[in-house]
Design a protein around this motif. Sequence first.
Motif, PDB file in Angstrom:
ATOM      1  N   GLU A   6       4.090  -1.595  16.531  1.00  0.00           N
ATOM      2  CA  GLU A   6       4.805  -2.828  16.811  1.00  0.00           C
ATOM      3  C   GLU A   6       6.258  -2.515  17.150  1.00  0.00           C
ATOM      4  O   GLU A   6       6.764  -1.427  16.878  1.00  0.00           O
ATOM      5  N   ASP A   7       6.935  -3.494  17.710  1.00  0.00           N
ATOM      6  CA  ASP A   7       8.353  -3.356  18.007  1.00  0.00           C
ATOM      7  C   ASP A   7       9.157  -3.450  16.700  1.00  0.00           C
ATOM      8  O   ASP A   7       8.840  -4.263  15.830  1.00  0.00           O
ATOM      9  N   GLU A   8      10.198  -2.617  16.572  1.00  0.00           N
ATOM     10  CA  GLU A   8      11.008  -2.633  15.354  1.00  0.00           C
ATOM     11  C   GLU A   8      11.669  -3.992  15.137  1.00  0.00           C
ATOM     12  O   GLU A   8      11.827  -4.429  13.999  1.00  0.00           O
ATOM     13  N   GLU A  51       0.805  -1.220   0.000  1.00  0.00           N
ATOM     14  CA  GLU A  51       0.000   0.000   0.000  1.00  0.00           C
ATOM     15  C   GLU A  51       0.837   1.270   0.000  1.00  0.00           C
ATOM     16  O   GLU A  51       0.384   2.311  -0.471  1.00  0.00           O
ATOM     17  N   ARG A  52       2.054   1.191   0.501  1.00  0.00           N
ATOM     18  CA  ARG A  52       2.897   2.378   0.593  1.00  0.00           C
ATOM     19  C   ARG A  52       3.203   2.965  -0.771  1.00  0.00           C
ATOM     20  O   ARG A  52       3.176   4.178  -0.969  1.00  0.00           O
ATOM     21  N   GLY A  53       3.521   2.105  -1.749  1.00  0.00           N
ATOM     22  CA  GLY A  53       3.781   2.587  -3.103  1.00  0.00           C
ATOM     23  C   GLY A  53       5.159   3.175  -3.301  1.00  0.00           C
ATOM     24  O   GLY A  53       5.494   3.651  -4.388  1.00  0.00           O
ATOM     25  N   GLU A  54       5.986   3.160  -2.267  1.00  0.00           N
ATOM     26  CA  GLU A  54       7.375   3.616  -2.342  1.00  0.00           C
ATOM     27  C   GLU A  54       8.120   2.994  -1.170  1.00  0.00           C
ATOM     28  O   GLU A  54       7.506   2.508  -0.223  1.00  0.00           O
ATOM     29  N   PRO A  55       9.464   2.969  -1.205  1.00  0.00           N
ATOM     30  CA  PRO A  55      10.218   2.326  -0.119  1.00  0.00           C
ATOM     31  C   PRO A  55       9.885   2.919   1.249  1.00  0.00           C
ATOM     32  O   PRO A  55       9.595   4.106   1.368  1.00  0.00           O
ATOM     33  N   ILE A  56       9.945   2.071   2.263  1.00  0.00           N
ATOM     34  CA  ILE A  56       9.574   2.481   3.617  1.00  0.00           C
ATOM     35  C   ILE A  56      10.550   1.875   4.613  1.00  0.00           C
ATOM     36  O   ILE A  56      11.065   0.774   4.414  1.00  0.00           O
ATOM     37  N   SER A  57      10.828   2.597   5.688  1.00  0.00           N
ATOM     38  CA  SER A  57      11.783   2.144   6.690  1.00  0.00           C
ATOM     39  C   SER A  57      11.116   1.243   7.733  1.00  0.00           C
ATOM     40  O   SER A  57       9.892   1.254   7.891  1.00  0.00           O
ATOM     41  N   ILE A  58      11.934   0.493   8.445  1.00  0.00           N
ATOM     42  CA  ILE A  58      11.431  -0.401   9.495  1.00  0.00           C
ATOM     43  C   ILE A  58      10.746   0.390  10.594  1.00  0.00           C
ATOM     44  O   ILE A  58       9.668  -0.001  11.073  1.00  0.00           O
ATOM     45  N   ASN A  59      11.351   1.512  11.003  1.00  0.00           N
ATOM     46  CA  ASN A  59      10.757   2.250  12.116  1.00  0.00           C
ATOM     47  C   ASN A  59       9.409   2.856  11.738  1.00  0.00           C
ATOM     48  O   ASN A  59       8.496   2.962  12.565  1.00  0.00           O
ATOM     49  N   MET A  60       9.229   3.224  10.451  1.00  0.00           N
ATOM     50  CA  MET A  60       7.932   3.754  10.032  1.00  0.00           C
ATOM     51  C   MET A  60       6.873   2.652  10.042  1.00  0.00           C
ATOM     52  O   MET A  60       5.730   2.874  10.479  1.00  0.00           O
ATOM     53  N   ILE A  61       7.231   1.467   9.568  1.00  0.00           N
ATOM     54  CA  ILE A  61       6.295   0.337   9.612  1.00  0.00           C
ATOM     55  C   ILE A  61       5.909   0.052  11.058  1.00  0.00           C
ATOM     56  O   ILE A  61       4.733  -0.161  11.377  1.00  0.00           O
TER      57      ILE A  61
END
Length: 361
Positions: free
Chosen positions: A292-294, A276-286
């Motif tokens: 949730e815990d990183e 759904e993001r449609g572009e790269p995303i970081s672990i901390n943002m997820i």
Amino acid sequence: MFEKTRLFCGRDFVFKAIQKFFITQNKGYFSVIGDAGMGKSAIAAKYVLATKFPCYFNVFAEGRNNPEKFLASIRQQLIKRHSLQNADNADLRTFLQKASEELKGQKLVIVVDALDEVEQEGNGNLLDLPQNLPDGVYFLLTRRLYNQETKRLTLSPDTPVDELDLTKGDYTALSREDVKEYIHLFLKNDHKLRSWINERNISEDNFTQEIAVKSENNFIYLRYLLPGISEGKYNDLTLKGLPQGLQDYYTTHWNRMGMDNESNEKKVKILYILVERGEPISINMIAEILDEDEYEVKSVLNDWVEYVTPKLNADEQKTYYSIYHRSFLEFLKGQDKLGKGRKLFKEVNQSMANYMIKEIK
């Protein structure tokens, strides 16, 4: 680009057809067409590595697939390549004309991969590709199979055009031979895979023949399956029991990972965010989106590492993740047709919306 060409082999018939077109025509468009996973991007990458011509690889999962980014990249490459002056704001047709004037009899080929992944409103040519080209200028395009509505490449009558469809006629048999060569190459370099077939009293020729048929000429299938066998993920399956084709492979792996179990809903949501993001995303943002815990997020991404591409942002010293291949992204999207999938997709979208509202505040 190294990843796309690491075990590249064969495809001589493709390169011969491309070269014939560029030699016999004074300009024009040549397209390599095929299904997802048939090696179109690898062909484009191999050609670029051999020729050093300008290139642009559209990537839907990373949001790198629109005319503005394409033009900016090609403009930068051509300015550097030909030392063009006063061309910073020129449109593509004007820009190519300036480059053509600097060619002095040489050919210029621009390689554009995955034209089918372009997102662009309006009815004009995808990436605003010119209807006519200056002499000595060529485009090598790759794309999936299309109908006339999705083709979106209208050219002037005097612009030569040709294509090679990997799914048709003799090309199917030639592709099958390339698939066999790829399997032989993998066997040669992987003793664990050879051990797997030896333990089952399978000859290398029989293994190659069976896997080639199961692959349906799909190199992405081989990229996933062969390492999986080598790593012991299919020790409980016979050669006949291995999945048939790429979609069956995704379904089999999904089921074997127990992704439909209620206990794995968090894992599914993490993958859905990448969709759904449609572009790269970081672990901390997820982690923030799902509360949730990183470490948990990182653990899930590690479980699906062969399907996810990590890229380090040097400026931020942070890694961003996206889906490796569009075929897997589309498989994940297809899960929302199921009742449980629809529910989880809605929850992911709501979590992302809540996160964005919080960021705005």
